[in-house]
Design an enzyme around this catalytic site. Structure first.
Site, PDB file in Angstrom:
ATOM      1  N   SER A 145     -35.864 -28.582  53.190  1.00 33.76           N
ATOM      2  CA  SER A 145     -35.171 -27.602  52.357  1.00 33.76           C
ATOM      3  C   SER A 145     -35.728 -27.590  50.949  1.00 33.76           C
ATOM      4  CB  SER A 145     -33.681 -27.961  52.307  1.00 33.76           C
ATOM      5  OG  SER A 145     -33.012 -27.255  51.290  1.00 33.76           O
ATOM      6  N   TYR A 169     -26.602 -33.278  50.163  1.00 32.83           N
ATOM      7  CA  TYR A 169     -27.339 -32.565  51.210  1.00 32.83           C
ATOM      8  C   TYR A 169     -28.833 -32.597  50.916  1.00 32.83           C
ATOM      9  CZ  TYR A 169     -29.698 -28.658  53.422  1.00 32.83           C
ATOM     10  OH  TYR A 169     -30.617 -27.892  54.087  1.00 32.83           O
ATOM     11  N   LYS A 209     -32.114 -34.685  52.809  1.00 34.13           N
ATOM     12  CA  LYS A 209     -33.394 -34.109  53.245  1.00 34.13           C
ATOM     13  C   LYS A 209     -34.564 -34.841  52.585  1.00 34.13           C
ATOM     14  CE  LYS A 209     -32.044 -30.616  55.887  1.00 34.13           C
ATOM     15  NZ  LYS A 209     -32.396 -30.526  57.313  1.00 34.13           N
TER      16      LYS A 209
END
Length: 337
Positions: A124, A148, A152
């Site tokens: 991402s 989040y 990643k």
């Protein structure tokens, strides 16, 4: 090529399965269905005439993965399975580290045991954190601003270390920006369970009458209209990026990193107004305080993907919103129950 697609009934995974089938590959789907529905497989079959093999299970379950790799002769893995809501990650960070980090490490262990050495990872643009400038290139510093994005980034670093220790592996990290849109058939689209965390599915649900109004988080950013600017990329363009990475990188040992974006930023209000034009109806919204972990502006420099993979996004903003509206208006309740 037989490709294991983790999270293959999800939004991006399902569209990638269609592109895999249409390019002559054989996807094998695994998913725990925590944020998707098995009905998606029916839709994939409607579009392509082929139904992917499917096994329900969790990537954190070693016994399940051992069974999958024993049952099927896998050539490569495209790894989508993961939680992806920024706001939820701020509230429940351990849930994100367990699912996204521990799950990926478990997957790689079982790949290693099965001698499967090609992995494409769904990363991402959040790994860039709050960039000092835009557009963002692959060599920019990384520093996530929320759990989040940090999950990643941790996975990326783990995979790079693993590949360094196992130089025969090919690991591709695809950093994508903001997927939107739906399949042109109107049969597949984004259908989040519960309240949507992303902009366009929320807008679509307001347009179809499922929600009263949109909340716009912040209108005081240093952007042209004060709302956040993002690089929105059509989900089918994104799926095509995975096919390009599979074709060009799967047999090339090393760690390969690519941005998948359009190279153009659009604000929240620009997206709302474009959707209003496509749906021919107004989208009521209210301005709310900024959301934890959000940044002002984020869009890609996709030059490297074009140069190395021969890939570029081709679908414009109008196509993105028209395809989204076709999906939502044809499926007002999403995939239903």
């Amino acid at each position: 090529m037989k490709v294991l697609v983790t999270g293959g009934t999800g939004y991006i995974g399902s569209h990638t399965c269609i592109q895999l089938i249409e390019q002559g590959h054989t996807p094998i789907v695994i998913d725990n269905l925590c944020n998707s529905k098995e009905m998606v497989l029916d839709r994939i079959e409607q579009v392509t005439g082929a139904r992917p093999a499917f096994m329900q299970g969790d990537i954190r379950d070693s016994a399940f993965l051992k069974h999958v790799f024993t049952e099927y002769s896998i050539d490569s893995v495209i790894h989508f399975a993961g939680l992806k809501a920024v706001g939820e990650s701020v509230e429940k960070p351990l849930k994100y580290y367990d699912n996204n980090v521990s799950g990926t490490l478990n997957l790689v262990r079982e790949m290693h045991a099965a001698n499967v050495t090609s992995l494409i990872f769904s990363s991402s643009a959040t790994v860039y954190g709050d960039p000092t400038s835009v557009p963002i290139k692959e060599d920019f510093p990384t520093a996530a601003t929320n759990p989040y994005g940090r999950s990643k980034l941790i996975v990326e670093e783990c995979l790079q270390d693993f590949q360094h220790a196992n130089p025969d592996w090919s690991i591709t990290l695809l950093r994508y920006f903001n997927p939107v849109g739906a399949h042109e058939s109107g049969l597949l689209g984004e259908d989040p369970q519960g309240t949507p965390n992303n902009l366009l599915p929320f807008v679509a649900q307001v347009a179809v009458g499922r929600r009263e109004k949109l909340g716009v988080f912040g209108n005081d950013y240093s952007t042209p209209d004060g709302t956040g600017v993002r690089d929105y990329i059509h989900v089918v363009d994104l799926a095509d990026g995975h096919l390009a990475a599979l074709d060009k990188m799967a047999s090339q040992p090393g760690t390969h990193i690519f941005n998948l974006g359009t190279g153009q930023g659009n604000s929240v209000l620009e997206m709302v107004h474009a959707f209003e034009a496509a749906a021919k109806r107004s989208i009521p919204y209210e301005i709310k305080p900024r959301r934890a972990g959000d940044i002002a502006e984020c869009y890609a420099d996709p030059t490297y993907a074009k140069t190395i993979l021969g890939w570029t996004a081709t679908r414009d903003l109008q196509t993105m919103v028209e395809d989204t509206w076709r999906w939502q208006s044809n499926n007002p309740d999403g995939y239903g129950d």
